[in-house]
Scaffold this motif. Structure first.
Motif, PDB file in Angstrom:
ATOM      1  N   GLN A 148       0.827  -1.197   0.000  1.00  9.24           N
ATOM      2  CA  GLN A 148       0.000   0.000   0.000  1.00  9.24           C
ATOM      3  C   GLN A 148       0.870   1.259   0.000  1.00  9.24           C
ATOM      4  N   LEU A 149       1.931   1.250   0.798  1.00 11.64           N
ATOM      5  CA  LEU A 149       2.841   2.397   0.845  1.00 11.64           C
ATOM      6  C   LEU A 149       3.489   2.633  -0.516  1.00 11.64           C
ATOM      7  N   GLN A 200       2.381   1.714  -3.474  1.00  6.87           N
ATOM      8  CA  GLN A 200       1.391   2.172  -4.445  1.00  6.87           C
ATOM      9  C   GLN A 200       1.042   3.635  -4.228  1.00  6.87           C
ATOM     10  N   GLN A 201       0.900   4.041  -2.951  1.00  5.15           N
ATOM     11  CA  GLN A 201       0.604   5.444  -2.658  1.00  5.15           C
ATOM     12  C   GLN A 201       1.734   6.362  -3.104  1.00  5.15           C
ATOM     13  N   ALA A 202       2.958   5.856  -3.035  1.00  2.00           N
ATOM     14  CA  ALA A 202       4.118   6.651  -3.441  1.00  2.00           C
ATOM     15  C   ALA A 202       4.341   6.631  -4.946  1.00  2.00           C
ATOM     16  N   GLY A 203       3.539   5.843  -5.658  1.00  2.00           N
ATOM     17  CA  GLY A 203       3.697   5.753  -7.109  1.00  2.00           C
ATOM     18  C   GLY A 203       4.879   4.921  -7.544  1.00  2.00           C
ATOM     19  N   ALA A 215       9.473  12.635   0.125  1.00  2.00           N
ATOM     20  CA  ALA A 215       8.250  12.318  -0.610  1.00  2.00           C
ATOM     21  C   ALA A 215       7.819  13.449  -1.539  1.00  2.00           C
TER      22      ALA A 215
END
Length: 238
Positions: free
Chosen positions: A20-21, A23-26, A55
């Motif tokens: 999840q981390l 994916q959230q960070a692209g 980030a």
């Protein structure tokens, strides 16, 4: 081929949060069979990269920068090659946030980070170390080159026009302070940073939008550094 036991162990891992981390960070997920050895190694590599980057800007973060700074201090003490530390601060950044909002402030930070990255060498380490604060380690950088680089960075940022969705784009400037690590001397990251910070304060006191560098020739070895050097000499003789 993966061993059946290792596959079972891999599937038992709680990787949901890690994925999840990423994916959230692209971040790009590994192009391999899920839970295979190659896939797990790719996840670890991506997490390591994520933990070392800021980030907002994608630059090196403060923790990774401090580690790099410590390595450079040791390298200069061993090799005697000149190295320059630059510390940079966006001028009047609070006014940008207050007058245009934090989203506009974030966009200014991103554009300044991009301009800094375009003005230095691939071998240089550029970091965001605070809200509107940046720092750069320039290894093997003679005095004359350091002055040119610092001024090039200042000019690039001063020429920026940042589109924040308002009728007129924003412009900004930076103040820069710089100090050279003493060659052939056992120093510390803290002492080196303090020298650069003093030059940054001088740049602000003199009106901002300027670069002030401590002269490499006039750099003095501090009492602390003399003490560190004496301690090392004693250890070598024992």
């Amino acid at each position: 081929m993966n061993h059946p036991t290792s596959l079972i162990a891999a599937h038992a891992l709680r990787l949901d949060l890690a994925l999840q981390l990423l994916q959230q960070a692209g971040a790009m997920l590994p192009d391999a069979e899920p839970y295979s050895e190659a896939w797990l190694q790719g996840i670890l590599d991506a997490l390591c990269d994520l933990s070392s980057k800021d980030a907002l800007t994608g630059l090196v973060n403060r923790r990774s920068f401090e580690m790099a700074l410590g390595r450079e201090v040791d390298r200069v003490a061993r090799s005697g090659e000149p190295a320059l530390l630059l510390v940079l601060d966006i001028d009047h950044f609070k006014a940008i946030n207050d007058n245009h909002g934090h989203l506009a402030g974030d966009q200014v930070i991103r554009e300044v980070a991009r301009a800094i990255g375009q003005a230095v060498r691939p071998m240089d380490t550029v970091a965001r170390v605070g809200g509107e604060e940046f720092a750069i380690i320039l290894p093997n950088c003679p005095t004359s080159v350091g002055v040119i680089v610092a001024e090039r960075i200042r000019e690039r940022v001063a020429a920026l026009t940042v589109d924040v969705g308002e009728p007129a784009p924003l412009t900004t400037t930076i103040s820069i302070g710089g100090a050279f690590a003493p060659q052939w001397v056992r120093s510390s990251s803290l002492l080196w940073t303090e020298r650069a910070d003093r030059q940054l304060y001088r740049a602000k006191a003199e009106g901002r939008n300027r670069a002030c560098l401590e002269s490499h020739i006039d750099s003095l070895v501090s009492a602390e550094e003399k003490g560190m050097l004496f301690a090392v000499t004693q250890q070598d003789s024992e």
